[in-house]
Design a protein around this motif. Structure first.
Motif, PDB file in Angstrom:
ATOM      1  N   LEU A 182       0.833  -1.198   0.000  1.00 58.46           N
ATOM      2  CA  LEU A 182       0.000   0.000   0.000  1.00 58.46           C
ATOM      3  C   LEU A 182       0.865   1.244   0.000  1.00 58.46           C
ATOM      4  O   LEU A 182       1.878   1.314   0.703  1.00 58.46           O
ATOM      5  N   ALA A 183       0.467   2.235  -0.773  1.00 65.09           N
ATOM      6  CA  ALA A 183       1.138   3.529  -0.772  1.00 65.09           C
ATOM      7  C   ALA A 183       0.770   4.286   0.500  1.00 65.09           C
ATOM      8  O   ALA A 183      -0.106   3.866   1.275  1.00 65.09           O
ATOM      9  N   ALA A 184       1.409   5.425   0.720  1.00 68.86           N
ATOM     10  CA  ALA A 184       1.164   6.199   1.942  1.00 68.86           C
ATOM     11  C   ALA A 184      -0.288   6.631   2.077  1.00 68.86           C
ATOM     12  O   ALA A 184      -0.802   6.780   3.194  1.00 68.86           O
ATOM     13  N   ASP A 185      -0.984   6.822   0.935  1.00 67.94           N
ATOM     14  CA  ASP A 185      -2.385   7.238   0.996  1.00 67.94           C
ATOM     15  C   ASP A 185      -3.346   6.059   1.122  1.00 67.94           C
ATOM     16  O   ASP A 185      -4.564   6.239   1.121  1.00 67.94           O
ATOM     17  N   GLY A 186      -2.814   4.834   1.225  1.00 68.54           N
ATOM     18  CA  GLY A 186      -3.635   3.647   1.395  1.00 68.54           C
ATOM     19  C   GLY A 186      -4.021   2.948   0.112  1.00 68.54           C
ATOM     20  O   GLY A 186      -4.631   1.877   0.149  1.00 68.54           O
ATOM     21  N   SER A 187      -3.671   3.521  -1.025  1.00 66.47           N
ATOM     22  CA  SER A 187      -3.992   2.881  -2.295  1.00 66.47           C
ATOM     23  C   SER A 187      -3.037   1.718  -2.550  1.00 66.47           C
ATOM     24  O   SER A 187      -1.928   1.665  -2.014  1.00 66.47           O
ATOM     25  N   VAL A 188      -3.475   0.779  -3.387  1.00 69.19           N
ATOM     26  CA  VAL A 188      -2.644  -0.385  -3.711  1.00 69.19           C
ATOM     27  C   VAL A 188      -1.581   0.020  -4.718  1.00 69.19           C
ATOM     28  O   VAL A 188      -1.881   0.485  -5.815  1.00 69.19           O
ATOM     29  N   GLU A 189      -0.331  -0.156  -4.335  1.00 63.16           N
ATOM     30  CA  GLU A 189       0.805   0.209  -5.183  1.00 63.16           C
ATOM     31  C   GLU A 189       1.357  -0.997  -5.930  1.00 63.16           C
ATOM     32  O   GLU A 189       1.862  -0.873  -7.043  1.00 63.16           O
ATOM     33  N   LEU A 190       1.273  -2.165  -5.320  1.00 63.29           N
ATOM     34  CA  LEU A 190       1.763  -3.399  -5.929  1.00 63.29           C
ATOM     35  C   LEU A 190       0.893  -4.544  -5.447  1.00 63.29           C
ATOM     36  O   LEU A 190       0.609  -4.647  -4.253  1.00 63.29           O
TER      37      LEU A 190
END
Length: 323
Positions: free
Chosen positions: A35-43
């Motif tokens: 998860l990225a810092a904003d909570g979105s899925v990054e990988l």
């Protein structure tokens, strides 16, 4: 990504390879999410939306539930031990005994299965001293002590504290769902006998992210602070969770049986993965690789990722990340 990790419908990708004498003799598949810092899925690799049993990676949520039950006296090393899969080192066992005595609980109240210390070095030492499997030596004894203490405080039945419909375990379920941002998909029984709540790997990463970003005065914030300040009590002196939390300021790390791992960094980035076949030997290489992809550069990654294979008395290969 190599051809061995290519996406095949219904088949988890290879996360780690076992390489002996230059020959790939085995592969460990699994699913992973970052998860990225904003909570979105990054990988996302594999199917991180599918429910899994996080095993002991659920322990921070269980410790938060104990605080929600009103056991506010837990803090510092004691709160860290309530969220621990401890190694069974003498300082772990000493503190469990002190906690039991302080709450006026007999060791016989523990419903953990008798076991040896989790750490192999400690298990050998323990056996060499002529000691036998014990409930207090089981790695979850700190968590169970905290659960029993909460029941004593609230006047809840202590004999049935592990029943899924017990008031304390209903609080645990609420804590898991609140932190993960999703409903528990299934309830089973963990190795220690406690109810085990299934969530997705994405939900598990969200939960750890929620803990590191929580208000310091909240149950989640208090558990995260205790674990990060006293990582030796969460794991042990020879364990990767301890090494990572000591080396990377603000990191929150917890492994679970059957090769589950969750980590959150202080800025809200988080990861969670599970090795499909439950092989714990793949945890370190996969964890180190994932943290490296997230930009962590601390030398501790080399220590965590080290997984050599021996041939006789010589190193002849390694377990390595394959993504």
């Amino acid at each position: 990504m190599t051809s061995s990790t290519a996406d095949v419908p219904g088949i988890a990708p290879v996360l780690a390879e076992v390489v002996r004498s230059g020959f790939v003799e085995g592969r460990h598949r699994g699913s992973l999410v970052v998860l990225a810092a904003d909570g979105s899925v990054e990988l996302a690799l594999g199917d991180p939306a599918a429910p899994v049993f996080p095993r002991s990676a659920n322990k921070p949520m269980q410790a938060a539930a104990v605080l929600r039950a009103g056991l506010d006296v837990l803090s510092g090393e004691r709160l860290a031990l309530a969220a621990a899969s401890h190694s069974g080192e003498p300082f772990h066992l000493d503190l469990v005994r002190k906690m039991l005595a302080g709450f006026e609980l007999p060791e016989s109240a523990l419903q953990t299965p008798p076991d040896l210390p989790l750490d192999p070095v400690e298990a050998e030492r323990y056996l060499a001293e002529g000691q036998v499997r014990d409930r207090i030596t089981m790695n979850c004894s700190g968590k169970h002590t905290a659960m029993l203490a909460a029941c004593r405080l609230r006047g809840w039945d202590r004999a049935t504290y592990l029943a899924p419909d017990h008031p304390l375990q209903r609080l645990v379920l609420e804590s898991v769902e609140s932190a993960a941002g999703e409903k528990v998909a299934a309830v089973g029984t963990d190795g220690c006998g406690a109810p085990l709540m299934a969530i997705s790997l994405t939900g598990l990463a969200r939960a750890f992210r929620a803990f590191v970003l929580a208000d310091p005065a909240s149950p989640e914030g208090r558990v995260a602070a205790a674990m990060r300040a006293h990582p030796e009590y969460v794991a042990g002196t020879r364990r990767p969770d301890t090494w990572l939390m000591r080396a990377v300021p603000g990191a929150l790390s917890k492994m679970g049986a059957e090769a589950v791992q969750a980590v959150a960094l202080p800025d809200g980035r988080a990861l969670a993965f599970k090795i499909e076949d439950g092989a714990g030997r793949a945890l370190g290489p996969v964890l180190a690789r994932t943290l490296g992809l997230m930009g962590v550069t601390d030398p501790v990654l080399a220590r965590i990722g080290e997984a050599g294979l021996m041939g006789g008395a010589e190193r002849v290969g390694e377990i390595r990340a394959a993504f």
